[in-house]
Design a protein around this motif. Structure first.
Motif, PDB file in Angstrom:
ATOM      1  N   ASN A 210       0.919  -1.000  -0.128  1.00 46.06           N
ATOM      2  CA  ASN A 210       0.072  -0.156  -0.048  1.00 46.06           C
ATOM      3  C   ASN A 210       1.022   1.224   0.029  1.00 46.06           C
ATOM      4  O   ASN A 210       1.583   1.468   0.683  1.00 46.06           O
ATOM      5  CB  ASN A 210      -1.045  -0.065   1.265  1.00 46.06           C
ATOM      6  CG  ASN A 210      -1.945   1.071   1.142  1.00 46.06           C
ATOM      7  OD1 ASN A 210      -1.839   1.960   0.188  1.00 46.06           O
ATOM      8  ND2 ASN A 210      -3.059   0.824   2.020  1.00 46.06           N
ATOM      9  N   LEU A 213       1.550   3.230   3.013  1.00 45.97           N
ATOM     10  CA  LEU A 213       2.513   2.983   4.224  1.00 45.97           C
ATOM     11  C   LEU A 213       3.844   3.856   4.053  1.00 45.97           C
ATOM     12  O   LEU A 213       4.559   3.974   4.936  1.00 45.97           O
ATOM     13  CB  LEU A 213       2.983   1.355   4.017  1.00 45.97           C
ATOM     14  CG  LEU A 213       1.911   0.517   4.167  1.00 45.97           C
ATOM     15  CD1 LEU A 213       2.531  -0.849   3.961  1.00 45.97           C
ATOM     16  CD2 LEU A 213       1.566   0.552   5.790  1.00 45.97           C
ATOM     17  N   TRP A 214       3.984   4.654   2.773  1.00 44.72           N
ATOM     18  CA  TRP A 214       5.130   5.506   2.806  1.00 44.72           C
ATOM     19  C   TRP A 214       4.417   6.994   3.357  1.00 44.72           C
ATOM     20  O   TRP A 214       3.530   7.306   3.318  1.00 44.72           O
ATOM     21  CB  TRP A 214       5.557   5.716   1.240  1.00 44.72           C
ATOM     22  CG  TRP A 214       6.107   4.497   0.826  1.00 44.72           C
ATOM     23  CD1 TRP A 214       5.506   3.408   0.360  1.00 44.72           C
ATOM     24  CD2 TRP A 214       7.562   4.380   0.916  1.00 44.72           C
ATOM     25  NE1 TRP A 214       6.432   2.384   0.032  1.00 44.72           N
ATOM     26  CE2 TRP A 214       7.742   2.873   0.134  1.00 44.72           C
ATOM     27  CE3 TRP A 214       8.656   5.192   1.193  1.00 44.72           C
ATOM     28  CZ2 TRP A 214       9.039   2.466  -0.068  1.00 44.72           C
ATOM     29  CZ3 TRP A 214       9.738   4.524   0.662  1.00 44.72           C
ATOM     30  CH2 TRP A 214      10.065   3.146   0.258  1.00 44.72           C
ATOM     31  N   TRP A 216       6.022   6.975   6.513  1.00 41.41           N
ATOM     32  CA  TRP A 216       5.983   6.614   7.940  1.00 41.41           C
ATOM     33  C   TRP A 216       5.986   5.100   8.423  1.00 41.41           C
ATOM     34  O   TRP A 216       6.901   4.448   9.005  1.00 41.41           O
ATOM     35  CB  TRP A 216       4.923   7.113   9.082  1.00 41.41           C
ATOM     36  CG  TRP A 216       5.030   8.699   8.806  1.00 41.41           C
ATOM     37  CD1 TRP A 216       4.114   9.597   8.269  1.00 41.41           C
ATOM     38  CD2 TRP A 216       6.190   9.573   9.125  1.00 41.41           C
ATOM     39  NE1 TRP A 216       4.431  10.860   8.335  1.00 41.41           N
ATOM     40  CE2 TRP A 216       5.594  11.069   8.987  1.00 41.41           C
ATOM     41  CE3 TRP A 216       7.314   9.557   9.831  1.00 41.41           C
ATOM     42  CZ2 TRP A 216       6.478  12.037   9.220  1.00 41.41           C
ATOM     43  CZ3 TRP A 216       8.161  10.394  10.267  1.00 41.41           C
ATOM     44  CH2 TRP A 216       7.508  11.849  10.000  1.00 41.41           C
ATOM     45  N   GLY A 217       5.208   4.324   7.534  1.00 42.47           N
ATOM     46  CA  GLY A 217       5.040   3.035   8.015  1.00 42.47           C
ATOM     47  C   GLY A 217       6.373   2.475   7.342  1.00 42.47           C
ATOM     48  O   GLY A 217       6.994   1.443   8.132  1.00 42.47           O
ATOM     49  N   ILE A 218       6.622   2.628   6.191  1.00 45.20           N
ATOM     50  CA  ILE A 218       8.103   1.943   5.492  1.00 45.20           C
ATOM     51  C   ILE A 218       9.105   2.470   6.339  1.00 45.20           C
ATOM     52  O   ILE A 218      10.155   1.730   6.606  1.00 45.20           O
ATOM     53  CB  ILE A 218       7.977   2.224   4.012  1.00 45.20           C
ATOM     54  CG1 ILE A 218       6.768   1.634   3.462  1.00 45.20           C
ATOM     55  CG2 ILE A 218       9.320   1.783   3.487  1.00 45.20           C
ATOM     56  CD1 ILE A 218       6.899   0.089   3.397  1.00 45.20           C
ATOM     57  N   ILE A 220       9.380   3.138   9.491  1.00 38.91           N
ATOM     58  CA  ILE A 220       9.467   2.133  10.603  1.00 38.91           C
ATOM     59  C   ILE A 220      10.191   0.829  10.335  1.00 38.91           C
ATOM     60  O   ILE A 220      11.086   0.224  10.888  1.00 38.91           O
ATOM     61  CB  ILE A 220       8.227   2.063  11.637  1.00 38.91           C
ATOM     62  CG1 ILE A 220       7.789   3.359  11.963  1.00 38.91           C
ATOM     63  CG2 ILE A 220       8.272   0.967  12.593  1.00 38.91           C
ATOM     64  CD1 ILE A 220       6.330   3.261  12.625  1.00 38.91           C
ATOM     65  N   LEU A 221       9.848   0.287   9.055  1.00 37.18           N
ATOM     66  CA  LEU A 221      10.293  -1.119   8.672  1.00 37.18           C
ATOM     67  C   LEU A 221      11.769  -0.968   8.492  1.00 37.18           C
ATOM     68  O   LEU A 221      12.443  -1.882   8.851  1.00 37.18           O
ATOM     69  CB  LEU A 221       9.615  -1.471   7.558  1.00 37.18           C
ATOM     70  CG  LEU A 221      10.071  -2.870   6.936  1.00 37.18           C
ATOM     71  CD1 LEU A 221      10.145  -3.963   7.987  1.00 37.18           C
ATOM     72  CD2 LEU A 221       9.245  -3.357   5.734  1.00 37.18           C
ATOM     73  N   TRP A 259       4.945  -5.223  12.879  1.00 38.53           N
ATOM     74  CA  TRP A 259       4.734  -4.417  11.566  1.00 38.53           C
ATOM     75  C   TRP A 259       4.026  -4.963  10.635  1.00 38.53           C
ATOM     76  O   TRP A 259       3.139  -4.346   9.801  1.00 38.53           O
ATOM     77  CB  TRP A 259       6.213  -4.140  11.293  1.00 38.53           C
ATOM     78  CG  TRP A 259       6.154  -3.052  10.221  1.00 38.53           C
ATOM     79  CD1 TRP A 259       6.201  -1.580  10.191  1.00 38.53           C
ATOM     80  CD2 TRP A 259       6.062  -3.279   8.704  1.00 38.53           C
ATOM     81  NE1 TRP A 259       5.977  -0.993   8.940  1.00 38.53           N
ATOM     82  CE2 TRP A 259       6.007  -1.940   7.745  1.00 38.53           C
ATOM     83  CE3 TRP A 259       5.785  -4.507   7.827  1.00 38.53           C
ATOM     84  CZ2 TRP A 259       5.659  -1.829   6.643  1.00 38.53           C
ATOM     85  CZ3 TRP A 259       5.675  -4.413   6.598  1.00 38.53           C
ATOM     86  CH2 TRP A 259       5.716  -3.112   5.986  1.00 38.53           C
ATOM     87  N   PRO A 263      -0.923  -3.953  10.121  1.00 44.14           N
ATOM     88  CA  PRO A 263      -1.424  -3.323   8.541  1.00 44.14           C
ATOM     89  C   PRO A 263      -2.167  -4.485   8.026  1.00 44.14           C
ATOM     90  O   PRO A 263      -3.315  -4.465   7.229  1.00 44.14           O
ATOM     91  CB  PRO A 263      -0.383  -2.826   7.738  1.00 44.14           C
ATOM     92  CG  PRO A 263       0.865  -3.437   8.624  1.00 44.14           C
ATOM     93  CD  PRO A 263       0.460  -3.591   9.911  1.00 44.14           C
ATOM     94  N   ASP A 268      -4.562  -2.751   5.586  1.00 46.49           N
ATOM     95  CA  ASP A 268      -3.509  -1.540   4.928  1.00 46.49           C
ATOM     96  C   ASP A 268      -2.206  -2.164   4.244  1.00 46.49           C
ATOM     97  O   ASP A 268      -1.641  -1.039   4.152  1.00 46.49           O
ATOM     98  CB  ASP A 268      -3.407  -0.558   5.995  1.00 46.49           C
ATOM     99  CG  ASP A 268      -4.815   0.260   6.533  1.00 46.49           C
ATOM    100  OD1 ASP A 268      -5.669   0.216   5.566  1.00 46.49           O
ATOM    101  OD2 ASP A 268      -4.801   0.316   7.496  1.00 46.49           O
ATOM    102  N   LEU A 269      -2.009  -3.293   4.364  1.00 41.16           N
ATOM    103  CA  LEU A 269      -0.707  -3.778   3.978  1.00 41.16           C
ATOM    104  C   LEU A 269      -0.493  -3.943   2.371  1.00 41.16           C
ATOM    105  O   LEU A 269       0.311  -3.536   1.955  1.00 41.16           O
ATOM    106  CB  LEU A 269      -0.252  -5.099   4.515  1.00 41.16           C
ATOM    107  CG  LEU A 269       0.865  -5.911   4.259  1.00 41.16           C
ATOM    108  CD1 LEU A 269       2.064  -4.940   4.879  1.00 41.16           C
ATOM    109  CD2 LEU A 269       1.126  -7.039   4.735  1.00 41.16           C
TER     110      LEU A 269
END
Length: 332
Positions: A210, A213-214, A216-218, A220-221, A259, A263, A268-269
């Motif tokens: 998704n 996710l960019w 912030w989500g990515i 964190i990964l 992580w 999502p 949301d993944l």
């Protein structure tokens, strides 16, 4: 140079013997074995044997290090009799470490796909795993009791020098390189998915993850991956596992699992446009699959459950592997 090429058979034999003894007794037993083995080898050298042949002959005469350790610890081996006891115990440990976990995972997966409640999933899985443990203990023991009582001449797991384990769990350069290469490939795959896409439609790349996710989500990964790389370097510099390293490895593994699952559970993944493309490409065949799996929430829900269980299984193995290596290093 690897541990295999620098560790002698004598060192491996002594390590295998004292690993199950109490820490207080290990030093004395090690010293006694080193002296007695060295004397026996020297005696054979004086008779004209080569050092390699003399060492193998002396250690072979001493026998299984497990039996020798039981003698030093005054630990009886008569549950099934000394002939089959160690083999029974080794087989039982392997089965108990693998089969119940697999049963629990398979039952939980089936219950999850069928849409059972959380309490039902946990209860059914635990009951199934407990039943597996009881069956393993009973039937494995029964087989060895029958073998012993029948006076069977069957040779099971006959010991020889080539079965000696390495004395410790070390972290070598190969492990470091493999970890860094894997993390580098993973970072490259994330960037490629975001900026080029693995699916191209009308000349445009379609990301699988998704785009929401960019960054912030990515981000964190990526921080988790950087932490994994630093951990690999620290482990290599230390040279071996310990409890602290196992704890850090567990925290990093659980962070990655969280992580993925958060999502995944919220939907949301995966990129919604990518899922829509799959539906369109699947046509009538996909629609039929959706109808057949409607009671389980549809094809995508089943795939999400399988993905979640697969990631959880990999993380669980990574955590268990770290603690096993730490325990082996501590005993060594």
């Amino acid at each position: 140079m690897t541990a295999t090429s620098t560790t002698t058979l004598t060192e491996r034999y002594i390590s295998a013997t004292i690993r199950s003894l109490s820490p207080d007794a290990q030093h004395d037993v090690r010293a006694e074995l080193e002296a007695s083995i060295a004397d026996a080898i020297e005696a054979r050298l004086e008779q004209g044997e080569t050092r390699s042949a003399a060492e193998r002959a002396v250690l072979t005469e001493l026998g299984d290090p497990g039996v020798l350790a039981a003698g030093y610890a005054d630990r009886p081996l008569y549950l099934l009799g000394p002939r089959f006891y160690l083999t029974w115990w080794r087989v039982l440990k392997v089965l108990l470490m693998t089969v119940p976990v697999c049963v629990l995972a398979v039952v939980a997966l089936g219950q999850t796909i069928s849409g059972a409640a959380v309490g039902g999933i946990i209860g059914t899985s635990i009951v199934a795993a407990g039943g597996a443990i009881l069956h393993i203990c009973f039937w494995t023991t029964l087989v060895f009791v029958i073998l012993e009582r029948s006076g069977s001449s069957t040779v099971i797991d006959e010991w020889d020098l080539d079965k000696l384990p390495e004395p410790s769990e070390t972290a070598g350069r190969t492990d470091l390189i493999a970890s860094l290469v894997f993390l580098g490939i993973a970072v490259g795959a994330l960037l490629w998915d975001r900026f080029r896409g693995y699916v191209v439609i009308d000349g445009e790349g379609l990301p699988i993850l998704n785009p929401g996710l960019w960054p912030w989500g990515i981000g964190i990964l990526l921080l988790i991956m950087v932490a994994e790389a630093l951990f690999a370097v620290a482990l290599y510099r230390r040279g071996r596992w310990n409890t602290g390293m196992a704890v850090i490895n567990t925290v990093l593994a659980l962070a990655f699992l969280a992580w993925v699952l958060v999502p995944l559970l919220t939907g949301d993944l995966v990129n919604p446009d990518f899922l829509a493309h799959i539906v369109a490409a699947g046509g009538e065949g996909f629609a039929e699959g959706q109808a057949e799996s409607a009671e389980q929430g549809g094809v995508f829900r089943i795939l999400a459950v399988l993905l979640g269980f697969g990631v959880a299984a990999g993380v669980g193995w990574d955590i268990a592997d770290g603690w096993i290596k730490a325990a082996r290093a501590r005993r060594a």
